[in-house]
Design an enzyme around this catalytic site. Sequence first.
Site, PDB file in Angstrom:
ATOM      1  CE1 TYR A 182      30.343  40.904  32.185  1.00 14.13           C
ATOM      2  CE2 TYR A 182      29.955  42.186  34.166  1.00 14.13           C
ATOM      3  CZ  TYR A 182      30.590  42.022  32.958  1.00 14.13           C
ATOM      4  OH  TYR A 182      31.484  42.974  32.518  1.00 14.13           O
ATOM      5  CD  GLU A 209      33.550  40.894  30.623  1.00 15.79           C
ATOM      6  OE1 GLU A 209      32.836  41.904  30.506  1.00 15.79           O
ATOM      7  OE2 GLU A 209      33.982  40.244  29.646  1.00 15.79           O
TER       8      GLU A 209
END
Lengths: 312, 376
Positions: free
Chosen positions: B101, B185
């Site tokens: 992530y 993101e």
Amino acid sequence: MAVFLTGESKVLVQGMTGAEGMRHTRRMLAAGTRVVGGVNPRKAGLDVEFDVAGPGGRGSAPRTVPVFGSVREGIEATGADVSVVFVPPAFTRAAVQEAADAGIALAVVITEGVPVHDSVAFCAHAAARGTRVVGPNCPGVISPGRSNAGIVPADITGPGPIGLVSKSGTLTYQLMHELRDVGFSTCVGIGGDPVVGTSHIDCLAAFEEDPGTELIVLVGEIGGDAEERAAAYVRDHVTKPVVGYIAGFTAPEGRTMGHAGAIVSGSSGTARAKKEALEAAGVRVGETPTETARLVLARLAERAVPSDVTHG
Amino acid sequence: MDLYEHQARQLFEEHGISVPRAEVTDSPGRAAGIARGLGGRVVVKAQVKTGGRGKAGGVRLAEDPAAAERTAREILAMNIKGHPVRTVMLAQPIDIESEFYVSYVLDRAAGRFLAIASAEGGTEIEEVAASRPEAVTRVPVDPAEGVTPEKAAEIVRAAGLPPRTAGVLVRLWQVLTREDALLVEVNPLVRTAQGQLVALDGKVTLDDNARFRQARRSGQETSNDDPLEAAAAAKGLNYVKLDGEVGVVGNGAGLVMSTLDVVAGSGARPANFLDIGGGASARIMSDGLSVVLSDPGVKSVLVNVFGGITACDAVADGIVAALDAVRPTKPIVVRLDGNNAARGRAVLGERAHPLVHQAATMDDAARLAARLAHIS
């Protein structure tokens, strides 16, 4: 007394010669602000005449304000310590950085629609040089009866013991109006953008120190966690009474409500959570501006009673 | 403005971040052909601006073009958390070895961006942060320096990511700054069995304030789902449709939000948020009132203006203009205070329209508007 802005403050207006700059410089002058100059590199050397209404709107007198080519020249010529910024969004970053580089103490950024990356950049730039930024996208700072740096109407109320900090302009006006019989030391509109130079906490700290402020009104709205942080600060550092108001209980998730920063994301940023955080810190929170004003009056009345009687 | 996944994917690709081969369509018929072009076996992904699409069944593997068409048809008929699925993205499946992530988010309190990274990608980062906070690394980024290769290496080391992900972090910072984004993101950023780093899914939120210097943004604008919001946007009005019976018009975001709350506190539901802004002209007021009155759900309207810069007589002129232009059949409650309020009230008094009621305070006005909404 007052915070950030006093009767002694000498104010430059960046973007004074634009339409908004002209109109609000006239109003600032009428409110008694010591506007000592405008800044516009293309109009340096010009003298701008303002028709300024006299006290109570009676009569008018011309006032001449010189235009300087840079903030630095303005400071050197006048000793200015405050700048009010009206330049368009594309030029705001450069304007604030210029003011900070010239050593201004306070830059009040009225401009709406500044890209967030620019706000991040100029707030960091100013902080590194000891310049306080209020805004962007804010109504400014008013110390009623002393000085007005921004676009807050000066005739709503006069000086008094309440300090107010708010993200919103019109909510500031509404509460000034509701509490017009009491008056304010200073009202700081910190702005509704996601990134602003001065936080609720900065204002709480200043009001706590200010001998002229007896009670603090903290106005918040949905989005972010500034109010929750302010609640923790009140609990740990503020001895003066604080009354709160939060707008946006009925705002739906995921929609921006006018202010770029006013958005509930998932379960964070809700008005309910902010109210609860403030109440947990001992802050009484009104459900409407009118109820908030009533809480302020009740709290001031309590303070007027000697403490040995209240606790006796 | 939030982007769709496929728009985020395109920005990543333009900035040199590897993404799966993919194509977008709104037609099940075309899905089969697209799948064939991508090698037959594809992942069909609903394009909606909300989380949890996988759990809702909006992301499915199709083994061949016929299955892709069938799956696309099913997903295009879905509504995920109130978001109708209008397009699907068909993407080549990726052989995943591990998932990470990475993101840059705005830290509003600190006034700067924060790099967030975790070696545990694939699930919602909030869940990882809640259950294993030590697995999520947060590194503030100095706005004057940005994410240099050295900074990226620092983030990668702190999060325990493979060293090569530093390159992705530098490119992702370019996406953030050059596109004027508020959030970028990548979740998951995957390492394939072949050792390649691929952005499998991503989110990007762009800064609306930067539109003036992002010329190509126009292609990313999405059509407004709600016809009233589209009409308001066409007139440049700051309008959000809600689900109630009292239409609200006011000046300033804070005061309008507050007005919605006061309406709710008076026992009615606000039908919309409409901020006519500072210094509004009679025309803006008239346009705003027209949009609110055209909402079939609206039973009464509350106009709440505290004139700071806004002159209340201009607001009153706008209301009168709207009365003549729209010929409303619903009651309008008006509260005017502040700049030129007396003149504004006089303008409305002289017009003496039977449907226009004036109230002295915001609370009185909301109560009256709520009562009128329930009567009509």
